[in-house]
Design a protein around this motif. Structure first.
Motif, mmCIF file in Angstrom:
data_model
loop_
_atom_site.group_PDB
_atom_site.id
_atom_site.type_symbol
_atom_site.label_atom_id
_atom_site.label_comp_id
_atom_site.label_asym_id
_atom_site.label_seq_id
_atom_site.Cartn_x
_atom_site.Cartn_y
_atom_site.Cartn_z
ATOM 1 N N PHE A 200 0.807 -1.221 0.000
ATOM 2 C CA PHE A 200 0.000 0.000 0.000
ATOM 3 C C PHE A 200 0.838 1.268 0.000
ATOM 4 N N GLY A 201 2.129 1.134 0.202
ATOM 5 C CA GLY A 201 2.975 2.313 0.257
ATOM 6 C C GLY A 201 2.983 3.002 1.601
ATOM 7 N N PHE A 202 2.405 2.383 2.623
ATOM 8 C CA PHE A 202 2.426 2.979 3.963
ATOM 9 C C PHE A 202 3.792 2.830 4.626
ATOM 10 N N LEU A 203 4.468 1.720 4.337
ATOM 11 C CA LEU A 203 5.750 1.405 4.957
ATOM 12 C C LEU A 203 6.786 1.147 3.870
ATOM 13 N N LYS A 204 8.019 1.558 4.116
ATOM 14 C CA LYS A 204 9.147 1.302 3.218
ATOM 15 C C LYS A 204 10.076 0.311 3.904
ATOM 16 N N LYS A 205 10.186 -0.875 3.314
ATOM 17 C CA LYS A 205 11.040 -1.918 3.880
ATOM 18 C C LYS A 205 12.348 -1.960 3.106
ATOM 19 N N LEU A 206 13.463 -1.883 3.812
ATOM 20 C CA LEU A 206 14.800 -1.885 3.212
ATOM 21 C C LEU A 206 15.618 -3.019 3.806
ATOM 22 N N ILE A 207 16.353 -3.708 2.951
ATOM 23 C CA ILE A 207 17.251 -4.778 3.366
ATOM 24 C C ILE A 207 18.647 -4.423 2.887
ATOM 25 N N GLY A 208 19.602 -4.371 3.802
ATOM 26 C CA GLY A 208 20.981 -4.066 3.432
ATOM 27 C C GLY A 208 21.613 -5.202 2.655
ATOM 28 N N SER A 209 22.412 -4.848 1.660
ATOM 29 C CA SER A 209 23.085 -5.844 0.831
ATOM 30 C C SER A 209 24.583 -5.759 1.049
ATOM 31 N N GLU A 210 25.241 -6.893 0.979
ATOM 32 C CA GLU A 210 26.685 -6.950 1.172
ATOM 33 C C GLU A 210 27.411 -7.401 -0.089
ATOM 34 N N LEU A 211 26.723 -7.371 -1.217
ATOM 35 C CA LEU A 211 27.342 -7.838 -2.456
ATOM 36 C C LEU A 211 28.205 -6.738 -3.055
ATOM 37 N N LYS A 212 29.423 -7.082 -3.404
ATOM 38 C CA LYS A 212 30.309 -6.150 -4.097
ATOM 39 C C LYS A 212 31.262 -6.942 -4.987
ATOM 40 N N ARG A 213 31.754 -6.253 -5.999
ATOM 41 C CA ARG A 213 32.640 -6.890 -6.968
ATOM 42 C C ARG A 213 33.760 -5.916 -7.311
ATOM 43 N N ASP A 214 35.012 -6.348 -7.127
ATOM 44 C CA ASP A 214 36.176 -5.544 -7.459
ATOM 45 C C ASP A 214 36.696 -5.958 -8.836
ATOM 46 N N VAL A 215 36.811 -5.004 -9.736
ATOM 47 C CA VAL A 215 37.269 -5.262 -11.098
ATOM 48 C C VAL A 215 38.321 -4.229 -11.467
ATOM 49 N N LEU A 216 39.063 -4.517 -12.534
ATOM 50 C CA LEU A 216 40.047 -3.588 -13.076
ATOM 51 C C LEU A 216 39.477 -2.916 -14.315
ATOM 52 N N VAL A 217 39.717 -1.628 -14.420
ATOM 53 C CA VAL A 217 39.282 -0.850 -15.585
ATOM 54 C C VAL A 217 40.505 -0.555 -16.432
ATOM 55 N N TRP A 218 40.497 -1.027 -17.678
ATOM 56 C CA TRP A 218 41.613 -0.797 -18.589
ATOM 57 C C TRP A 218 41.614 0.652 -19.075
ATOM 58 N N PRO A 219 42.766 1.142 -19.520
ATOM 59 C CA PRO A 219 42.820 2.514 -20.048
ATOM 60 C C PRO A 219 41.885 2.703 -21.232
ATOM 61 N N ALA A 220 41.421 3.928 -21.381
ATOM 62 C CA ALA A 220 40.501 4.250 -22.471
ATOM 63 C C ALA A 220 41.237 4.219 -23.804
ATOM 64 N N PRO A 221 40.613 3.719 -24.874
ATOM 65 C CA PRO A 221 41.247 3.783 -26.195
ATOM 66 C C PRO A 221 41.297 5.221 -26.697
ATOM 67 N N VAL A 222 42.344 5.542 -27.438
ATOM 68 C CA VAL A 222 42.526 6.894 -27.968
ATOM 69 C C VAL A 222 42.845 6.822 -29.459
ATOM 70 N N GLU A 223 42.620 7.930 -30.125
ATOM 71 C CA GLU A 223 43.034 8.058 -31.517
ATOM 72 C C GLU A 223 44.465 8.582 -31.560
ATOM 73 N N TYR A 224 45.257 8.018 -32.443
ATOM 74 C CA TYR A 224 46.642 8.454 -32.559
ATOM 75 C C TYR A 224 47.031 8.533 -34.031
ATOM 76 N N GLN A 225 48.120 9.234 -34.278
ATOM 77 C CA GLN A 225 48.600 9.460 -35.641
ATOM 78 C C GLN A 225 49.920 8.740 -35.836
ATOM 79 N N ARG A 226 50.007 7.980 -36.910
ATOM 80 C CA ARG A 226 51.243 7.267 -37.237
ATOM 81 C C ARG A 226 52.049 8.068 -38.252
ATOM 82 N N PHE A 227 53.376 7.982 -38.122
ATOM 83 C CA PHE A 227 54.275 8.674 -39.025
ATOM 84 C C PHE A 227 55.001 7.669 -39.909
ATOM 85 N N PRO A 228 55.447 8.115 -41.103
ATOM 86 C CA PRO A 228 56.222 7.210 -41.967
ATOM 87 C C PRO A 228 57.471 6.732 -41.243
#
Length: 399
Positions: A200-228
């Protein structure tokens, strides 16, 4: 790929060869049992949880619920003053609604299970899906109106993911959150709370969560210019690859296929095996490159320039790997890592994700690279913002 003229390169996304052993998935967290597992339920534990709830579990009063309680108090005062049975009945109905709301809210979470899935690799500046998998372990009752609040390192506020449709008994559902990491490095994706306003929306029930995940973020790709550069082209000697091609060395024999040239038929082997066999020659490949990333703090004084160098190194490593020309990689004075398969490249990208400017980058004497080889690819600052790539001291690319 011809590199005789300057060109702008846009790197395509790199897909991991194989997911990690856990598939980027956390364990199940539930108010009930994990799917497929039977749990012995005790009413004593349930009653104690109502008196002293677990950490993170809260039952809050909403604005409509506060209005209902205020109205109930007014009706109670009028009922006691007037001794009117109708007012007592109305008071009973309001209080019953509050109690019934709390009971249904508890039933809505009963035997619900969820887990967090983050599939690496992640790239800075690119969208990646974060999935929350749900399972309703009840035998009869569906689940309604759940929401999940998730956040990640660097996020200013949590993101709410609502379950817009009902989840039937013994059913499963997946909620998707699009995450865009802002920078490379270590990232923690965490599921904070699970909530519901049902029924009915009279009460707000909240349950705490303990889920987490550690990951590595690689560097962003970039545009580059090649020379002869002469080193980009095939040098005087040619390396033979262990794969089929149009070279001059015999690689293997195989059965004749429609369209093969008659000049490739190996008549002696065909007579011995009593079927047509054709020659298959080894492919000729261009000489590869060894990448050496140096991170002395005395050279990389600007953080944004150091980040650009990491992105350029990651992008060029991907491009050279796709072209089959990346032989080995090294960071500072670490032992060189031969690159023979996708897993080797992923290890190098993981290293670039967490590398930082070092006070003393390497211990070798002079500027001797840890890779004893020609065509060594190195990086250096270019002015206040740019980064240059060198091959044996000759300018090869810029970003």
């Amino acid at each position: 790929m011809s590199l005789s003229t300057p060109s702008t390169v846009r790197s395509r996304p790199l897909v991991a060869a194989s997911p990690p052993m856990d598939g980027g998935v956390t364990g199940w967290q539930a108010t009930g049992a994990r799917p497929g597992k039977v749990r012995n339920y005790r009413w004593r534990a349930f009653m104690w949880s109502l008196v002293y709830p677990h950490r993170g579990n809260r039952l809050l009063l909403t604005l409509p619920g506060g209005i209902v309680i205020a109205v109930a108090m007014g009706i109670a005062a009028a009922a006691y003053n007037t001794a009117n049975n109708i007012l007592f009945i109305a008071l009973s109905l309001l209080l019953a609604c509050l109690v019934f709301s709390g009971l249904l809210s508890w039933l809505n979470f009963k035997t619900m299970s969820w887990r967090l899935r983050v599939q690496p690799p992640l790239r800075a500046g690119r969208d990646h899906p974060v999935l929350i998998e749900l399972h309703n372990g009840r035998q009869m009752l569906p689940a309604y109106g759940l929401w999940f609040e998730a956040t990640a390192t660097g996020e200013k506020r949590a993101t709410r993911l609502p379950l817009r449709e009902r989840l039937d008994a013994q059913g499963t559902a997946v909620l998707e959150w699009t995450l865009r990491p802002a920078a490379r490095g270590r990232l923690t994706v965490e599921l904070l709370t699970v909530g519901s306003l049902f029924p009915f929306g009279f009460l707000k029930k909240l349950i705490g969560s303990e889920l987490k995940r550690d990951v590595l973020v690689w560097p962003a790709p970039v545009e580059y210019q090649r020379f002869p550069l002469a080193s980009w082209h095939q040098p005087g000697h040619v390396e033979r690859a262990s794969r089929a091609g149009q070279g001059g060395d015999l690689f293997a024999l195989r059965a004749y296929a429609h369209g093969d040239s008659n000049r490739l038929v190996h008549w002696k082997a065909s007579a011995r095996l009593r079927r047509l066999m054709v020659r298959q020659y080894a492919a000729e490949t261009q000489t590869g490159f060894s990448m050496w990333v140096q991170t002395p703090a005395s050279e990389w004084k600007r953080p944004e320039q150091f980040e650009l160098m990491c992105s350029l190194a990651a992008t060029m490593a991907e491009d050279l790997f796709r072209a089959g020309r990346l032989v080995s990689v090294a960071v500072d004075d670490e032992a060189p890592l031969p690159v023979r398969r996708m897993h080797d490249l992923e290890r190098f990208m993981d290293r670039l994700a967490i590398v930082k400017p070092a006070v003393q980058a390497y211990q070798t004497s002079g500027d001797t690279p840890p890779v004893r080889r020609a065509n060594v690819l190195t990086f250096a600052p270019d002015g206040a913002r740019g980064v240059l790539a060198y091959v044996d001291g000759e300018k090869a690319a810029s970003a």
